[in-house]
Design a protein around this motif. Structure first.
Motif, PDB file in Angstrom:
ATOM      1  N   ASN A 159       0.995  -1.031  -0.112  1.00 54.87           N
ATOM      2  CA  ASN A 159       0.041   0.035  -0.076  1.00 54.87           C
ATOM      3  C   ASN A 159       0.882   1.199   0.057  1.00 54.87           C
ATOM      4  OD1 ASN A 159      -2.156   1.793   0.449  1.00 54.87           O
ATOM      5  ND2 ASN A 159      -2.054   1.542   2.733  1.00 54.87           N
ATOM      6  N   HIS A 160       1.494   1.491  -1.123  1.00 51.70           N
ATOM      7  CA  HIS A 160       2.527   2.524  -1.199  1.00 51.70           C
ATOM      8  C   HIS A 160       1.979   3.825  -1.620  1.00 51.70           C
ATOM      9  CE1 HIS A 160       6.424   4.754  -2.241  1.00 51.70           C
ATOM     10  NE2 HIS A 160       6.809   4.147  -1.286  1.00 51.70           N
ATOM     11  N   ALA A 161       1.100   3.884  -2.310  1.00 53.05           N
ATOM     12  CA  ALA A 161       0.484   5.266  -2.943  1.00 53.05           C
ATOM     13  C   ALA A 161      -0.614   5.616  -2.003  1.00 53.05           C
ATOM     14  CB  ALA A 161       0.130   5.060  -4.472  1.00 53.05           C
ATOM     15  N   ASP A 228       2.997   4.330  -7.500  1.00 52.70           N
ATOM     16  CA  ASP A 228       4.107   4.661  -6.733  1.00 52.70           C
ATOM     17  C   ASP A 228       3.500   5.607  -5.757  1.00 52.70           C
ATOM     18  OD1 ASP A 228       6.602   4.251  -5.637  1.00 52.70           O
ATOM     19  OD2 ASP A 228       7.518   5.397  -7.267  1.00 52.70           O
ATOM     20  N   LEU A 229       2.990   6.794  -6.204  1.00 53.93           N
ATOM     21  CA  LEU A 229       2.702   7.940  -5.339  1.00 53.93           C
ATOM     22  C   LEU A 229       1.459   8.559  -5.814  1.00 53.93           C
ATOM     23  CD1 LEU A 229       6.110   9.001  -4.313  1.00 53.93           C
ATOM     24  CD2 LEU A 229       4.133   8.467  -2.696  1.00 53.93           C
ATOM     25  N   ALA A 230       0.732   9.536  -4.887  1.00 53.73           N
ATOM     26  CA  ALA A 230      -0.557  10.246  -5.733  1.00 53.73           C
ATOM     27  C   ALA A 230      -0.679  11.680  -5.159  1.00 53.73           C
ATOM     28  CB  ALA A 230      -1.464   9.381  -5.113  1.00 53.73           C
ATOM     29  N   PRO A 399      15.347  13.397  -9.986  1.00 52.67           N
ATOM     30  CA  PRO A 399      14.293  14.021  -9.069  1.00 52.67           C
ATOM     31  C   PRO A 399      13.241  13.016  -8.508  1.00 52.67           C
ATOM     32  CG  PRO A 399      13.953  13.970 -11.576  1.00 52.67           C
ATOM     33  CD  PRO A 399      15.134  13.345 -11.340  1.00 52.67           C
ATOM     34  N   LEU A 400      12.889  13.288  -7.592  1.00 51.48           N
ATOM     35  CA  LEU A 400      12.040  12.185  -6.544  1.00 51.48           C
ATOM     36  C   LEU A 400      10.550  12.980  -5.991  1.00 51.48           C
ATOM     37  CD1 LEU A 400      14.056   9.931  -4.239  1.00 51.48           C
ATOM     38  CD2 LEU A 400      13.268   9.715  -6.547  1.00 51.48           C
ATOM     39  N   HIS A 401      10.748  14.155  -5.312  1.00 46.59           N
ATOM     40  CA  HIS A 401       9.562  14.822  -4.663  1.00 46.59           C
ATOM     41  C   HIS A 401       9.592  16.272  -4.799  1.00 46.59           C
ATOM     42  CE1 HIS A 401       8.301  10.778  -3.195  1.00 46.59           C
ATOM     43  NE2 HIS A 401       9.500  10.714  -2.658  1.00 46.59           N
ATOM     44  N   PRO A 440      18.552  12.689  -0.734  1.00 44.60           N
ATOM     45  CA  PRO A 440      17.281  13.042  -0.298  1.00 44.60           C
ATOM     46  C   PRO A 440      16.227  12.037  -1.079  1.00 44.60           C
ATOM     47  CG  PRO A 440      17.818  14.316  -2.089  1.00 44.60           C
ATOM     48  CD  PRO A 440      19.005  13.564  -1.951  1.00 44.60           C
ATOM     49  N   GLY A 441      15.169  11.839  -0.274  1.00 40.09           N
ATOM     50  CA  GLY A 441      13.889  11.195  -0.765  1.00 40.09           C
ATOM     51  C   GLY A 441      12.837  12.245  -0.555  1.00 40.09           C
ATOM     52  N   HIS A 442      12.013  12.140   0.175  1.00 38.54           N
ATOM     53  CA  HIS A 442      10.928  13.226   0.445  1.00 38.54           C
ATOM     54  C   HIS A 442      11.523  14.406   0.993  1.00 38.54           C
ATOM     55  CE1 HIS A 442       7.054  11.294  -0.469  1.00 38.54           C
ATOM     56  NE2 HIS A 442       7.678  10.192  -0.227  1.00 38.54           N
ATOM     57  N   PRO A 502      12.633   8.005   7.814  1.00 37.78           N
ATOM     58  CA  PRO A 502      11.256   8.727   7.336  1.00 37.78           C
ATOM     59  C   PRO A 502      11.279   9.141   5.926  1.00 37.78           C
ATOM     60  CG  PRO A 502      13.298  10.045   8.188  1.00 37.78           C
ATOM     61  CD  PRO A 502      13.616   8.597   8.197  1.00 37.78           C
ATOM     62  N   HIS A 503      10.515   8.169   5.403  1.00 37.63           N
ATOM     63  CA  HIS A 503      10.355   8.554   3.982  1.00 37.63           C
ATOM     64  C   HIS A 503       9.838  10.013   3.702  1.00 37.63           C
ATOM     65  CE1 HIS A 503      10.994   4.430   2.262  1.00 37.63           C
ATOM     66  NE2 HIS A 503      10.936   4.216   3.439  1.00 37.63           N
ATOM     67  N   TYR A 504       8.643  10.283   4.545  1.00 39.08           N
ATOM     68  CA  TYR A 504       8.141  11.489   4.194  1.00 39.08           C
ATOM     69  C   TYR A 504       7.778  12.065   5.593  1.00 39.08           C
ATOM     70  CZ  TYR A 504       4.577  14.954   2.341  1.00 39.08           C
ATOM     71  OH  TYR A 504       3.936  15.794   1.975  1.00 39.08           O
TER      72      TYR A 504
HETATM   73 CU1  K7E Z   1      10.578   6.684   0.290  1.00 42.77          CU
HETATM   74 CU2  K7E Z   1       7.357   8.240  -0.819  1.00 42.77          CU
HETATM   75 CU3  K7E Z   1       8.077   5.353  -0.117  1.00 42.77          CU
HETATM   76 CU4  K7E Z   1      10.115   8.481  -2.188  1.00 42.77          CU
HETATM   77  S1  K7E Z   1       8.884   6.913  -0.833  1.00 42.77           S
HETATM   78  S2  K7E Z   1      11.715   8.630  -0.973  1.00 42.77           S
END
Ligand code: K7E
Ligand code: CUA
Length: 660
Positions: A159-161, A228-230, A399-401, A440-442, A502-504
């Motif tokens: 349940n990622h997104a 992946d995300l939303a 680029p990620l977030h 970096p992630g989020h 901490p992803h986000y």
């Molecule tokens: Cu680590 Cu939102 Cu699961 Cu991008 S996700 S970093």
């Protein structure tokens, strides 16, 4: 897989593993910190921080609350994992919170905290978070900082997104990372029948406006990609939800290579309002499933777990107009919607640009049928040029977030080149870039995914810390880095270590939360079946092999504190009511040798520890929380006799052995 493909792809993929690339490590951090940084993060003793930041615990399954700008850890809130610190998931009252259709699952992988929203603004009422592994969404009540509800999601894997709120928290939405056969389908199928038998499912969980109570309203069955995300639309795009998809190649092995073949994957746009209308019009199909719905009550101080048996689905291929795809380079991860709801920013992990889509152009492209093919027969792919507002050029690598500030700027993390890039939302020009340490992630700006960002700070969550902190053996802490974004240039202020990964995080001005705090629970309102409201009512009751101890705690004794008549092999339930009616006076409770954790009982609350004494003897118990000057006196003894012993149940407090 062709071996030649593998060779070609290796360089691009190796780049993603930023930690192994010495070239990615930017220059020394020290040089980039201003002399006044310390002053900007200094929160004087006795003063509150300005911002709460809620960080996911990643593989700890928890949430951590920090104060910003100090970076002080305020609390770890247990969600999907047992927490011996306060007995969450160990006490009889909280065990049901971790029940699932698979039984008791006392761990998960939490990625995305999401604050509830009213009119697109963070309202500070609830915090939702996903369990990625055994698909669940939890709701934390921000008046008590307790997890008060967990709902499992059927038909999905990963349940990622999730969980992302619509503009008024009408729904929290979650989508599958690992497509899989639906739970009720004959799912003993060959794995390589992926394209035929696997599906994605988007879960719409309805949220009650008053209570926050969650209910799985319906699921949309979507093509078998990895989602992946939303993010939800807002303002003009209120009715829509946007999801990134990768693995549109539909590979079921070595995704590292096989899901990176195409130049473009997609952003999937769903008209959720239309889906809701179809459901209300009775177009859903009810199917049997099994999922747990766990609810905690602040009146009974207990959770219940119900296994639900049914959900409604809509197959999106049967309802034209529900789903459109926008081509997006390449293996997109984050998808973020600008505060005005007009632009959709998607970040391709392997892409050289950041595409920014226009909501208005998307509607035009749909009206004009500017299609570039179909998915699964009749789900339109819109033409890239037709929906694109523009591209942020040369942003960096990986680029990620993206989040937004209050002045019309966007900030995007670059995983591979280890930096944050600031760009202007209207003309897509890059204004500034700042190195981060490292990968970096989020990132989180207070209100940064809402209609009204508060701005001022960005907190970047780094995957790799290497040389940033004193070493702690093979595992190093992840890091958060705090930047001041009030000026033109981003200014690094502070590094602080985090719990788990901490992803986000989501951040909110403190005043929105402080004013609603519950300081203690009213004893008079305590509806726990085993509560006692005074020491006079305390008792010990044997029913066959079950013994119920009705105990109270207050400064500085546990009543009763001498208990005899317990036998080896009994099931002993110690129900402790904390009689205090004051802020910040929890009592703890622990028993020597109990195969369990301690309890930490809040004022006015009742908690129960189950204990199975397995040998005869005298067993001490005590309060674990230093609650008063006489805390060390807050203790007692059980006498455990052999099974079948004639020693009667006896309990007391206050008989002084000296005067006997
Ligand atoms: Cu680590 Cu939102 Cu699961 Cu991008 S996700 S970093
Ligand atoms: Cu109660 Cu220490």
């Amino acid at each position: 897989m062709k071996f030649s493909n593998y060779i070609i792809l290796i360089p691009a993929l190796a780049l993603l593993a930023g930690s192994t690339m010495p070239g990615c490590k930017p220059g020394k951090a020290g040089s980039s910190v201003d002399a006044d940084a310390a002053q900007k993060v200094y929160v004087a003793p006795g003063k509150y921080d300005e911002i709460y930041t809620f960080m996911s615990g990643g593989f700890s399954g928890q949430v951590a609350a920090y104060g910003i700008p100090s970076g002080r850890l305020l609390k770890v809130i247990p969600v999907f994992s047992q927490n011996p610190e306060n007995g969450y998931g160990y006490s009889e009252e909280t065990k049901p919170m971790l029940n699932t259709s698979h039984g008791f699952v006392a761990w998960d992988d939490s990625h995305h905290p999401e604050l509830s929203k009213t009119n697109g603004e963070d309202d500070g009422r609830w915090l939702f978070i996903n369990g990625n592994n055994t698909p669940r969404i939890a709701r934390i009540d921000l008046t008590t900082f307790k997890t008060t509800e967990i709902i499992e999601l059927p038909n999905i894997g990963g349940n990622h997104a999730s969980p992302f709120c619509t503009e008024n928290t009408e729904y929290v939405v979650g989508n599958t990372r690992f497509s899989q056969p639906l739970d009720n389908a004959g799912n003993d199928v060959p794995i390589d029948s992926y394209k035929k038998n696997f599906k994605g499912a988007v879960s719409f969980v309805k949220v009650d406006k008053e209570t926050g109570g969650m209910k799985l309203a319906f699921q949309l069955i979507v093509p078998a990609f990895n989602y992946d995300l939303a993010h939800a639309g807002k303002g003009p795009s209120h009715d829509w939800m946007f999801f990134t998809c990768y693995n549109t190649e539909q590979a079921n092995t070595l995704l590292e290579v096989n899901a990176s073949q195409r130049d473009k994957d997609f952003v999937m746009a769903i008209n959720w309002k239309k889906a809701e209308e179809l459901i209300l019009a009775g177009k859903g199909t009810k199917i049997p499933v099994k999922y747990a719905h766990n609810v905690y009550s602040d009146k009974t101080h207990s959770a219940t777990s119900t296994i639900e048996k049914e959900t409604q689905i809509l197959d999106v291929t049967k309802f034209p107009g529900l789903v459109y795809y926008m081509p997006c380079p390449k293996s997109p991860h984050g998808v973020d919607v600008t505060p005005d709801g007009e632009s959709i920013v998607a970040s391709g992990k392997l892409a050289a640009v950041i595409p920014v889509f226009s909501y208005k152009k998307m509607l035009d492209a749909i009206a004009k049928k500017a299609y570039d093919g179909m998915i699964d027969g009749n789900l339109p792919v819109l033409k890239y040029e037709a929906v694109l507002r523009g591209e942020v050029k040369k942003p960096g690598l990986g680029p990620l977030h993206t989040e937004f500030d209050d002045k019309g700027f966007a900030y995007t993390t670059m995983f591979v080149s280890s930096e944050v890039v600031k760009w202007k939302v209207d003309n897509l020009e890059i204004i500034d870039r700042a190195p981060v340490f490292y990968s970096p992630g989020h990132l989180s700006i207070p209100g940064g995914d809402s209609k009204k960002p508060y701005g001022k700070y960005v907190i970047v969550m780094d995957k790799i810390t290497k040389d940033r902190y004193l070493p702690t053996g093979p595992e190093l802490s992840q890091a958060a880095q705090l930047f001041d974004i009030s000026g033109n240039k981003m200014k690094l202020l502070l590094d602080f270590p985090t719990i788990g990964e901490p992803h986000y995080a989501q951040s909110i001005p403190a005043e929105k939360i402080v004013k609603n705090q519950v300081k203690f629970f009213k004893l008079a309102d305590n509806k726990n079946a085993y509560a006692v409201k005074s020491e006079k009512e305390t008792k010990v009751v044997r029913t066959g092999k079950r013994v119920d101890v009705y105990m109270t705690a207050m400064r500085s004794h546990l009543a009763p504190d001498n208990i005899e008549g317990i036998q080896v092999g009994d099931d002993v339930y110690i129900h402790i009511t904390n009689l205090e009616q004051d802020w910040d006076v929890p009592h703890g409770f622990a028993i020597k040798g109990a195969n369990n954790a301690e309890l930490l009982i809040m004022p006015g609350e009742t908690s129960t520890l189950k204990w199975n004494p397995y040998q005869q003897g005298i067993v001490p118990f005590y309060c674990t929380d230093f609650c008063s000057a006489l805390h060390q006196e807050m203790q007692g003894y059980f006498r455990v006799s052999p099974a079948g012993s004639k020693v009667p149940i006896k309990f007391s407090i206050g008989v002084n052995p000296v005067t006997q």
